[in-house]
Design an enzyme around this catalytic site. Structure first.
Site, PDB file in Angstrom:
ATOM      1  N   ASP A 165      55.824  16.211   6.797  1.00 55.79           N
ATOM      2  CA  ASP A 165      55.994  15.056   7.430  1.00 55.79           C
ATOM      3  C   ASP A 165      57.438  14.635   7.405  1.00 55.79           C
ATOM      4  O   ASP A 165      58.083  14.987   6.639  1.00 55.79           O
ATOM      5  CB  ASP A 165      55.023  14.082   6.637  1.00 55.79           C
ATOM      6  CG  ASP A 165      54.783  12.686   7.723  1.00 55.79           C
ATOM      7  OD1 ASP A 165      53.379  12.774   7.974  1.00 55.79           O
ATOM      8  OD2 ASP A 165      55.632  12.060   8.075  1.00 55.79           O
ATOM      9  N   ASP A 216      60.837  17.635  10.175  1.00 53.44           N
ATOM     10  CA  ASP A 216      60.698  16.994  11.498  1.00 53.44           C
ATOM     11  C   ASP A 216      60.475  18.310  12.355  1.00 53.44           C
ATOM     12  O   ASP A 216      60.956  18.918  12.477  1.00 53.44           O
ATOM     13  CB  ASP A 216      62.168  16.293  11.752  1.00 53.44           C
ATOM     14  CG  ASP A 216      62.236  15.754  13.209  1.00 53.44           C
ATOM     15  OD1 ASP A 216      61.340  16.171  14.032  1.00 53.44           O
ATOM     16  OD2 ASP A 216      63.191  15.242  13.836  1.00 53.44           O
ATOM     17  N   VAL A 217      59.004  18.048  12.901  1.00 47.56           N
ATOM     18  CA  VAL A 217      58.641  19.314  13.543  1.00 47.56           C
ATOM     19  C   VAL A 217      59.278  19.541  15.045  1.00 47.56           C
ATOM     20  O   VAL A 217      59.091  20.429  15.517  1.00 47.56           O
ATOM     21  CB  VAL A 217      57.091  19.124  14.017  1.00 47.56           C
ATOM     22  CG1 VAL A 217      56.225  19.069  12.570  1.00 47.56           C
ATOM     23  CG2 VAL A 217      56.758  17.844  14.722  1.00 47.56           C
ATOM     24  N   ASN A 229      49.409  18.825  13.756  1.00 47.32           N
ATOM     25  CA  ASN A 229      48.958  17.550  13.861  1.00 47.32           C
ATOM     26  C   ASN A 229      50.051  16.357  14.184  1.00 47.32           C
ATOM     27  O   ASN A 229      49.677  15.377  14.733  1.00 47.32           O
ATOM     28  CB  ASN A 229      48.120  17.125  12.597  1.00 47.32           C
ATOM     29  CG  ASN A 229      47.666  15.742  12.482  1.00 47.32           C
ATOM     30  OD1 ASN A 229      46.949  15.483  13.230  1.00 47.32           O
ATOM     31  ND2 ASN A 229      48.351  14.958  11.332  1.00 47.32           N
ATOM     32  N   TYR A 265      53.090  10.858  26.829  1.00 44.88           N
ATOM     33  CA  TYR A 265      52.195  11.003  25.881  1.00 44.88           C
ATOM     34  C   TYR A 265      50.910  11.786  26.485  1.00 44.88           C
ATOM     35  O   TYR A 265      50.774  12.986  25.950  1.00 44.88           O
ATOM     36  CB  TYR A 265      51.703   9.832  25.377  1.00 44.88           C
ATOM     37  CG  TYR A 265      50.486   9.934  24.113  1.00 44.88           C
ATOM     38  CD1 TYR A 265      50.950  10.298  22.849  1.00 44.88           C
ATOM     39  CD2 TYR A 265      49.122  10.109  24.210  1.00 44.88           C
ATOM     40  CE1 TYR A 265      50.092  10.676  21.864  1.00 44.88           C
ATOM     41  CE2 TYR A 265      48.076  10.115  23.352  1.00 44.88           C
ATOM     42  CZ  TYR A 265      48.662  10.563  22.165  1.00 44.88           C
ATOM     43  OH  TYR A 265      47.627  10.783  21.159  1.00 44.88           O
ATOM     44  N   LYS A 301      50.315  15.778  25.619  1.00 45.30           N
ATOM     45  CA  LYS A 301      48.995  16.556  25.204  1.00 45.30           C
ATOM     46  C   LYS A 301      48.074  17.331  25.762  1.00 45.30           C
ATOM     47  O   LYS A 301      47.672  18.506  25.555  1.00 45.30           O
ATOM     48  CB  LYS A 301      48.208  15.094  24.665  1.00 45.30           C
ATOM     49  CG  LYS A 301      48.663  14.309  23.586  1.00 45.30           C
ATOM     50  CD  LYS A 301      48.796  15.043  22.451  1.00 45.30           C
ATOM     51  CE  LYS A 301      49.124  13.904  21.105  1.00 45.30           C
ATOM     52  NZ  LYS A 301      49.207  14.680  19.888  1.00 45.30           N
ATOM     53  N   THR A 350      43.580   4.476  13.547  1.00 46.65           N
ATOM     54  CA  THR A 350      44.904   4.771  12.485  1.00 46.65           C
ATOM     55  C   THR A 350      45.898   4.207  12.628  1.00 46.65           C
ATOM     56  O   THR A 350      45.927   3.083  13.566  1.00 46.65           O
ATOM     57  CB  THR A 350      44.801   6.363  12.834  1.00 46.65           C
ATOM     58  OG1 THR A 350      45.534   6.638  13.942  1.00 46.65           O
ATOM     59  CG2 THR A 350      43.859   7.287  12.755  1.00 46.65           C
ATOM     60  N   THR A 383      46.780   4.006  16.596  1.00 49.40           N
ATOM     61  CA  THR A 383      45.744   3.319  17.635  1.00 49.40           C
ATOM     62  C   THR A 383      44.948   2.277  16.837  1.00 49.40           C
ATOM     63  O   THR A 383      44.254   2.744  15.964  1.00 49.40           O
ATOM     64  CB  THR A 383      44.709   4.355  18.082  1.00 49.40           C
ATOM     65  OG1 THR A 383      44.509   5.408  17.211  1.00 49.40           O
ATOM     66  CG2 THR A 383      45.250   5.242  19.026  1.00 49.40           C
TER      67      THR A 383
HETATM   68  N1  LIG Z   1      44.412   8.073  16.035  1.00 55.61           N
HETATM   69  C1  LIG Z   1      43.921   8.618  17.155  1.00 55.61           C
HETATM   70  O1  LIG Z   1      43.088   7.564  17.714  1.00 55.61           O
HETATM   71  C2  LIG Z   1      43.998   9.848  17.779  1.00 55.61           C
HETATM   72  C3  LIG Z   1      43.289  10.272  18.786  1.00 55.61           C
HETATM   73  C4  LIG Z   1      43.600  11.575  19.360  1.00 55.61           C
HETATM   74  C5  LIG Z   1      44.809  12.364  18.871  1.00 55.61           C
HETATM   75  N2  LIG Z   1      45.611  11.898  17.938  1.00 55.61           N
HETATM   76  C6  LIG Z   1      46.676  12.543  17.216  1.00 55.61           C
HETATM   77  O2  LIG Z   1      46.296  12.958  15.816  1.00 55.61           O
HETATM   78  C7  LIG Z   1      47.633  13.064  15.354  1.00 55.61           C
HETATM   79  C8  LIG Z   1      47.588  12.341  13.928  1.00 55.61           C
HETATM   80  O3  LIG Z   1      47.909  10.937  14.337  1.00 55.61           O
HETATM   81  P1  LIG Z   1      47.343   9.701  13.434  1.00 55.61           P
HETATM   82  O4  LIG Z   1      46.191   9.005  14.307  1.00 55.61           O
HETATM   83  O5  LIG Z   1      47.101  10.211  11.979  1.00 55.61           O
HETATM   84  O6  LIG Z   1      48.643   8.806  13.342  1.00 55.61           O
HETATM   85  P2  LIG Z   1      49.573   8.396  12.252  1.00 55.61           P
HETATM   86  O7  LIG Z   1      50.670   7.731  12.663  1.00 55.61           O
HETATM   87  O8  LIG Z   1      48.755   7.996  11.228  1.00 55.61           O
HETATM   88  O9  LIG Z   1      50.190   9.918  11.722  1.00 55.61           O
HETATM   89  C9  LIG Z   1      51.112  10.551  12.230  1.00 55.61           C
HETATM   90  C10 LIG Z   1      52.392  11.128  11.310  1.00 55.61           C
HETATM   91  O10 LIG Z   1      53.135  12.115  11.905  1.00 55.61           O
HETATM   92  C11 LIG Z   1      54.150  11.807  11.309  1.00 55.61           C
HETATM   93  N3  LIG Z   1      55.468  12.279  12.376  1.00 55.61           N
HETATM   94  C12 LIG Z   1      55.720  11.612  13.227  1.00 55.61           C
HETATM   95  N4  LIG Z   1      56.858  12.232  13.781  1.00 55.61           N
HETATM   96  C13 LIG Z   1      56.989  13.660  13.125  1.00 55.61           C
HETATM   97  C14 LIG Z   1      57.908  14.381  13.320  1.00 55.61           C
HETATM   98  N5  LIG Z   1      58.951  14.469  14.258  1.00 55.61           N
HETATM   99  N6  LIG Z   1      57.813  15.486  12.257  1.00 55.61           N
HETATM  100  C15 LIG Z   1      56.785  15.525  11.628  1.00 55.61           C
HETATM  101  N7  LIG Z   1      56.113  14.480  11.108  1.00 55.61           N
HETATM  102  C16 LIG Z   1      56.235  13.470  11.991  1.00 55.61           C
HETATM  103  C17 LIG Z   1      54.279  10.255  11.052  1.00 55.61           C
HETATM  104  O11 LIG Z   1      55.211  10.031  10.011  1.00 55.61           O
HETATM  105  C18 LIG Z   1      52.908  10.119  10.605  1.00 55.61           C
HETATM  106  O12 LIG Z   1      52.858  10.337   9.217  1.00 55.61           O
HETATM  107  C19 LIG Z   1      48.678  12.662  16.305  1.00 55.61           C
HETATM  108  O13 LIG Z   1      49.330  14.149  16.918  1.00 55.61           O
HETATM  109  C20 LIG Z   1      47.929  11.935  17.435  1.00 55.61           C
HETATM  110  O14 LIG Z   1      48.412  12.091  18.750  1.00 55.61           O
HETATM  111  C21 LIG Z   1      45.285  10.397  17.272  1.00 55.61           C
END
Ligand SMILES: NC(=O)c1ccc[n+]([C@@H]2O[C@H](COP(=O)([O-])OP(=O)(O)OC[C@H]3O[C@@H](n4cnc5c(N)ncnc54)[C@H](O)[C@@H]3O)[C@@H](O)[C@H]2O)c1
Length: 263
Positions: A39, A62-63, A89, A155, A159, A190, A193
Site C-alpha cells: 500500500d 505505489d502501484v 486491489n 473512475y 474500471k 468502506t 464509499t
Molecule cells: N468500496 C466499494 O464500494 C467498492 C466498490 C467497487 C470497487 N471497489 C474497489 O475496491 C478497491 C479497494 O477499495 P476500498 O473500498 O477498500 O477503499 P479504501 O480507500 O479503503 O482502500 C483503498 C486502498 O488503496 C490504497 N491506495 C491508493 N492509492 C494507491 C497507490 N497508488 N498504490 C498503492 N495503494 C494505493 C489506499 O491507501 C487504501 O489503503 C478499489 O480498487 C475500489 O475502486 C470498491
C-alpha cells in the site's frame, strides 16, 4: 472447502491497508497463505500487517510506479519464498459531479492507479509466475465497469478498462498456467464509499442484504483456490443481483406511477 485451501501460498494484496484489502488479506491468511500488504500508505499498512500477525508483511508500494510494483514482487519472493496470488486491489475514487463540470484534473492519476497499477501488477507478478508453475491474478474493478452512470467518468472508464484488460491478459497468460480474473463489486461501505445504503438496497439491488468487504474476500479466496481451476478471463459481479436487473420495488414504483397517471 477446507479452511487451508491456500496452504503454503504467497499473495500480494495491493491497497492492502484499505477496507477490502485488509479483509481479503485476513481471509487469505485464514486459508493458509502468507500475505504482503502492499500500500502507498505506510502508517496504515504497517498497522494492518502488525494486526494480521506473522503471516503478513508490509511493503510500501505505489502501484502507479512500475519499479515499485516490481519491488513488491521481489519483496514477496525474498520474504516468503515465492508468489502465487496477486490481488490488484488498490484504487482511488473521485468526487461525484456532473461530466460538464469535471475539470478532468485527476484523470491521469486515476488511470495511473486504477488501470496502469493493475496492468503493471499483472505483468510483474506473471513474469515471476511464468517460471514458477503458474499462479492466479485477481483484479478488483467495480460495478462501474459494467453499468454506465452519471459522473465519475475517469473512475468508470478506468474500471471498464480493467475488465477488458483482464480478459486480454487472461488469454495471453493462459499458456503459462496463470489464471486472470476480474471482480466487480457494487457498493460496499468502506473508506471510499460511505453512502446511505437504504435506497440502493430497495430500488437497485435485488438481494436485500448489505455487502461487506468479507463478500469480496471470500470470492478472492475461491478464485485463488484450485476450486476455480477452470475459471479464467471472467468478469464476476459481487453485487447482489444489481447488474441482473432492478428489484420488484422499482417495478412497483413504475406501475403505481403509471396507474396514478391513468387516474
Ligand atoms: N468500496 C466499494 O464500494 C467498492 C466498490 C467497487 C470497487 N471497489 C474497489 O475496491 C478497491 C479497494 O477499495 P476500498 O473500498 O477498500 O477503499 P479504501 O480507500 O479503503 O482502500 C483503498 C486502498 O488503496 C490504497 N491506495 C491508493 N492509492 C494507491 C497507490 N497508488 N498504490 C498503492 N495503494 C494505493 C489506499 O491507501 C487504501 O489503503 C478499489 O480498487 C475500489 O475502486 C470498491
Amino acid at each position: 472447502m477446507g479452511t487451508q485451501q491456500l496452504d503454503g501460498q504467497v499473495a500480494i494484496v495491493t491497497g492492502g491497508a484499505g477496507d477490502i484489502g485488509r479483509a481479503t488479506a485476513a481471509a487469505l491468511i485464514t486459508a493458509g497463505a502468507r500475505v504482503v500488504v502492499a500500500d502507498v500508505d505506510a502508517t496504515k499498512g504497517e498497522q494492518v500487517a502488525a494486526e494480521l500477525g506473522e503471516g503478513a508483511a508490509f511493503h510500501q508500494t505505489d502501484v502507479s510506479d512500475l519499479d515499485q510494483v516490481q519491488a513488491a514482487v521481489d519483496f514477496a519472493v525474498s520474504r516468503f519464498g515465492g508468489l502465487n496470488l496477486m490481488f490488484n486491489n488498490a484504487g482511488i475514487g473521485t468526487e461525484m459531479g456532473r461530466f460538464l463540470d469535471d475539470d478532468l484534473a485527476d484523470f491521469s492519476k486515476i488511470m495511473g492507479v486504477n488501470l496502469f497499477g493493475v496492468i503493471a501488477g499483472t505483468q510483474r507478478a506473471a513474469r515471476h509466475m511464468k517460471d514458477h508453475g503458474g499462479g492466479v491474478i485477481i483484479n478488483n474493478a467495480s460495478i462501474a465497469a459494467i453499468n454506465a452512470g452519471v459522473g465519475l467518468i475517469s473512475y468508470r472508464s478506468s474500471k471498464a478498462a480493467v475488465a477488458h484488460a483482464t480478459k486480454c491478459m487472461a488469454i495471453d497468460l493462459a499458456p503459462y498456467g496463470i489464471r486472470v480474473n476480474c471482480i466487480t463489486p457494487a457498493h460496499i461501505k468502506t473508506g471510499i464509499t460511505n453512502y446511505d445504503m437504504a435506497p440502493v438496497l430497495k430500488y437497485m439491488q435485488p438481494l436485500r442484504r448489505e455487502a461487506t468487504p468479507d463478500d469480496v474476500a471470500n470470492t478472492v479466496v475461491f478464485l485463488a483456490s484450485d476450486q476455480a481451476a477452470q475459471i479464467t478471463g471472467v468478469v464476476l459481479p459481487i453485487d447482489g443481483g444489481t447488474t441482473a436487473g432492478v428489484p420488484f420495488a422499482t417495478t412497483q414504483l413504475i406501475m403505481s406511477s403509471a396507474a396514478a397517471k391513468r387516474g
